[in-house]
Design a protein around this motif. Structure first.
Motif, short mmCIF file in Angstrom:
data_model
loop_
_atom_site.label_atom_id
_atom_site.label_comp_id
_atom_site.label_asym_id
_atom_site.label_seq_id
_atom_site.Cartn_x
_atom_site.Cartn_y
_atom_site.Cartn_z
N ARG A 1 2.69 -15.18 16.28
CA ARG A 1 1.77 -15.33 17.41
C ARG A 1 0.72 -16.49 16.81
NH1 ARG A 1 -0.45 -10.96 14.75
NH2 ARG A 1 -2.67 -11.23 14.12
N VAL A 2 0.25 -17.17 17.83
CA VAL A 2 -0.86 -18.15 17.54
C VAL A 2 -1.94 -17.44 17.42
CG1 VAL A 2 -1.92 -20.25 18.42
CG2 VAL A 2 0.44 -19.94 18.94
N VAL A 3 -2.90 -17.79 16.17
CA VAL A 3 -4.09 -17.32 15.78
C VAL A 3 -5.21 -18.44 16.03
CG1 VAL A 3 -3.26 -15.58 14.67
CG2 VAL A 3 -3.81 -18.06 13.41
N ASN A 4 -6.39 -17.85 15.95
CA ASN A 4 -7.47 -18.59 16.26
C ASN A 4 -7.75 -19.86 15.33
OD1 ASN A 4 -10.85 -19.30 15.40
ND2 ASN A 4 -10.47 -18.86 17.74
N TRP A 5 -7.77 -21.10 15.66
CA TRP A 5 -8.05 -22.17 14.68
C TRP A 5 -9.05 -21.98 13.83
CZ3 TRP A 5 -4.95 -26.50 13.17
CH2 TRP A 5 -5.54 -27.20 12.58
N ASP A 6 -10.30 -22.04 14.23
CA ASP A 6 -11.30 -21.87 13.27
C ASP A 6 -11.34 -20.77 12.25
OD1 ASP A 6 -12.55 -24.14 14.56
OD2 ASP A 6 -13.56 -22.88 16.16
N PHE A 7 -10.87 -19.48 12.55
CA PHE A 7 -10.70 -18.40 11.67
C PHE A 7 -9.86 -18.73 10.60
CE2 PHE A 7 -7.98 -14.94 10.54
CZ PHE A 7 -8.95 -14.00 9.90
N ALA A 8 -8.45 -19.28 10.98
CA ALA A 8 -7.52 -19.52 10.07
C ALA A 8 -7.94 -20.81 9.08
CB ALA A 8 -6.07 -20.18 10.82
N ILE A 9 -8.62 -21.73 9.83
CA ILE A 9 -8.92 -22.74 8.64
C ILE A 9 -9.85 -22.40 7.77
CG2 ILE A 9 -10.06 -25.06 8.65
CD1 ILE A 9 -7.23 -25.34 9.49
N GLN A 10 -10.74 -21.56 8.01
CA GLN A 10 -11.89 -21.07 7.33
C GLN A 10 -11.10 -20.22 6.05
OE1 GLN A 10 -14.96 -21.66 6.66
NE2 GLN A 10 -15.37 -20.07 5.55
N LEU A 11 -10.19 -19.39 6.29
CA LEU A 11 -9.44 -18.39 5.68
C LEU A 11 -8.74 -19.29 4.66
CD1 LEU A 11 -8.43 -15.78 4.56
CD2 LEU A 11 -6.42 -16.08 6.63
N MET A 12 -8.01 -20.42 5.23
CA MET A 12 -7.26 -21.42 4.25
C MET A 12 -8.21 -22.15 3.44
SD MET A 12 -3.97 -21.68 4.65
CE MET A 12 -2.60 -21.30 5.81
N LYS A 13 -9.48 -22.27 3.72
CA LYS A 13 -10.29 -22.96 2.71
C LYS A 13 -10.80 -21.88 1.63
CE LYS A 13 -15.33 -24.73 2.77
NZ LYS A 13 -16.49 -24.94 3.62
N ILE A 14 -11.00 -20.75 2.02
CA ILE A 14 -11.46 -19.52 1.04
C ILE A 14 -10.10 -19.49 0.01
CG2 ILE A 14 -11.69 -17.10 0.79
CD1 ILE A 14 -13.30 -17.40 3.46
N GLU B 1 0.81 -1.31 0.10
CA GLU B 1 0.00 -0.11 -0.02
C GLU B 1 0.84 1.35 0.09
OE1 GLU B 1 -2.56 -0.39 3.53
OE2 GLU B 1 -3.69 -1.74 2.52
N GLY B 2 0.85 1.92 -1.28
CA GLY B 2 1.69 3.12 -1.02
C GLY B 2 3.19 2.69 -1.21
N ASP B 3 3.96 3.22 -0.01
CA ASP B 3 5.47 2.70 -0.13
C ASP B 3 5.48 1.99 1.06
OD1 ASP B 3 4.69 4.55 2.04
OD2 ASP B 3 6.48 5.96 1.82
N GLN B 4 4.39 1.11 1.72
CA GLN B 4 4.50 0.45 2.81
C GLN B 4 4.29 -1.09 2.24
OE1 GLN B 4 1.57 1.15 5.88
NE2 GLN B 4 2.55 -0.49 7.24
N LEU B 5 5.27 -1.89 2.70
CA LEU B 5 5.15 -3.18 2.12
C LEU B 5 5.22 -4.19 3.29
CD1 LEU B 5 7.65 -4.92 -0.62
CD2 LEU B 5 7.38 -5.92 1.49
N THR B 6 4.21 -4.92 3.40
CA THR B 6 4.07 -6.02 4.56
C THR B 6 4.03 -7.25 3.95
OG1 THR B 6 2.72 -4.26 5.64
CG2 THR B 6 2.61 -6.64 6.59
N ASP B 7 5.10 -8.04 4.69
CA ASP B 7 5.26 -9.66 4.27
C ASP B 7 4.79 -10.28 5.53
OD1 ASP B 7 6.28 -9.85 1.82
OD2 ASP B 7 8.28 -9.17 2.34
N CYS B 8 3.99 -11.33 5.34
CA CYS B 8 3.67 -12.17 6.32
C CYS B 8 3.23 -13.73 5.95
CB CYS B 8 2.47 -11.65 6.87
SG CYS B 8 0.99 -11.55 6.05
N SER B 9 3.00 -14.58 6.77
CA SER B 9 2.75 -15.82 6.48
C SER B 9 1.86 -16.58 7.52
CB SER B 9 4.08 -16.76 6.36
OG SER B 9 4.59 -16.70 7.69
N LEU B 10 1.04 -17.58 7.10
CA LEU B 10 0.43 -18.42 7.85
C LEU B 10 0.56 -19.73 7.86
CD1 LEU B 10 -2.16 -17.58 9.84
CD2 LEU B 10 -3.70 -18.25 7.85
N THR B 11 0.90 -20.41 8.73
CA THR B 11 1.39 -21.83 8.89
C THR B 11 0.52 -22.60 9.66
OG1 THR B 11 3.83 -21.26 8.76
CG2 THR B 11 3.13 -23.44 9.08
#
Length: 254
Positions: free
Chosen positions: A180-193, A153-163
């Motif tokens: 950080r550990v994130v909510n399992w159900d949220f992450a699995i739903q995101l992976m499905k999408i 976004e503009g001059d801001q570059l953000t790299d991240c990962s979900l494992t």
């Protein structure tokens, strides 16, 4: 009075893909036993009706001629509670599943309680898939699923990962060297999408883009730009937008 969910000491899940054609058609039996506190597991997975397919046809679909798999061993006991909770909330049906589906047999103190057909078929099938993936990771057959994401976004570059670590039922989000550990159900739903839209590999790059936009790498080394190399299949479901929103929420710490 002891509740049903607390008296059950194991489950047997049996699945038949039904009318799905080869090389995808398969059956499996997954036995789960926590009567001694740990989670003993036995998996027997067999791909069916491949006799009329050539090896080339099987390879073209991303399979091999020897995809059958057996496993007998331990899984992390973190899976016991979700299994108990799913069983406890499930309503059972007498509806036939000749066209494919999953059945559940409860084991109570070593006694077979009979085959049941869950009305929430999708939830049980997803649970079984997650458990099989946990087996693959535990047996070192497959590595944890990792998705890399870049937002510019503009001059801001953000790299991240979900494992997703199915073996321990934990999802780790990493950004700028911190995790950080994130909510399992949220992450699995995101992976499905993430795996819902169409990925155009002819537009993929080996490096993430640096121009304004969002880029995703699903673990195969290729970067795709959302909205260009990643496009919706269903006009009524904006998966690309949901992927953006999901990762934006993670980046912002929500």
């Amino acid at each position: 009075m002891t509740s049903i969910k607390n008296s059950i000491t194991g489950l047997v899940l049996e699945y038949d893909s039904g009318i799905i054609p080869p090389p995808y058609s398969h059956v499996f039996r997954l036995a789960l036993d926590w009567s001694k506190g740990d989670l003993s597991t036995a998996l027997d997975l067999h791909y069916t009706e491949r006799e009329e397919l050539s090896e080339e046809e099987i390879f073209d679909e991303g399979f091999t001629p020897d995809d059958d798999y057996r496993y007998k061993g331990q899984l992390n006991s973190v899976w016991i509670k979700p299994l108990q909770q799913l069983f406890d909330k499930t309503r059972w049906t007498s509806k036939d599943i000749e066209d494919g589906g999953i059945t559940v047999t409860a084991i109570e103190k070593g006694k077979d309680e009979g085959v049941k057909i869950p009305s929430n078929q999708e939830e049980w099938q997803l649970m079984a898939q997650d458990l099989i993936q946990a087996i693959y990771e535990t047996a070192k057959k497959e590595a944890p699923l990792k998705i890399d994401y870049r937002q510019v976004e503009g001059d801001q570059l953000t790299d991240c990962s979900l494992t997703v670590h199915f073996s321990v039922r934990e999802v780790v989000f990493e950004k700028n060297g911190t995790s950080r550990v994130v909510n399992w159900d949220f992450a699995i739903q995101l992976m499905k999408i993430v795996f819902t839209p169409d990925y155009h590999y002819e537009l993929a790059k080996e490096e993430a883009g640096t121009k304004r936009g969002a880029y995703i790498n699903c673990g195969d080394g290729y970067w795709h730009e959302l909205g260009k190399g990643v496009v919706n299949i269903d006009p009524g479901f904006d998966a690309v937008k949901k992927i953006r929103i999901g990762f934006t929420d993670l980046i912002q710490g929500e």
